[in-house]
Design a protein around this motif. Structure first.
Motif: not given
Length: 162
Positions: A136, A139, A143, A159
């Motif tokens: 996390y 980014p 992703t 998250s």
């Protein structure tokens, strides 16, 4: 091959790249509009390309583009997981030159274990929460992990903020 690209010194990685220099647009004043300071790297073996125009310096943009290329390679190419790969204390900083290789190996383990955070974390010798937080904090890594889960018909990761 991927690990060699990610761990190669800049000069060796650049040998496999075609460099294009062009005029950048945007902020930077007249210098940006008059000099070819923006850099585009095309890595011939992988076919990947990246661009950098953040700086007014061509040298700085080349350095930034190499970092972008390494991270793109790390996110794009998967390999069998390294059985000796473990997360150290503390894990590799995102600013460390070895971070792209660290990220690639982390994703390799994650994918090898069916994109299951619990079994991936166990293989890495860390908690599930720590694995989720490692993914996390970046980014692009987050992703890619979510994309890998989607491709495996799994629900997206939640998250750690929840």
């Amino acid at each position: 091959m991927r690990d060699e690209w990610l761990s190669a010194p800049d000069d060796l990685l650049l040998r496999d790249c075609r460099l294009d220099f062009h005029k950048a647009s945007g902020n930077g004043g007249q210098k940006v509009n008059k000099t070819s300071s923006a850099v585009r790297l095309i890595h011939a073996p992988s076919g990947l390309s990246v661009s950098s125009a953040e700086s007014r310096s061509q040298h700085e943009n080349r350095r930034l583009a190499l970092g972008l290329l390494r991270m793109k390679i790390a996110l794009t190419f998967r390999a069998d997981p390294d059985p000796d790969f473990r997360i150290g204390e503390p894990p590799v900083s995102m600013r460390n030159a070895g971070y792209p290789l660290f990220a690639a190996k982390l994703l390799d383990v994650f994918l090898f274990h069916g994109c299951d955070p619990k079994s991936g974390a166990a293989a890495l010798g860390i908690s599930t929460t720590k694995l989720i937080k490692l993914l996390y904090r970046d980014p692009a890594l987050w992703t890619e992990a979510r994309t890998l889960r989607t491709r495996n018909n799994l629900p997206p990761l939640r998250s750690p903020e929840r």
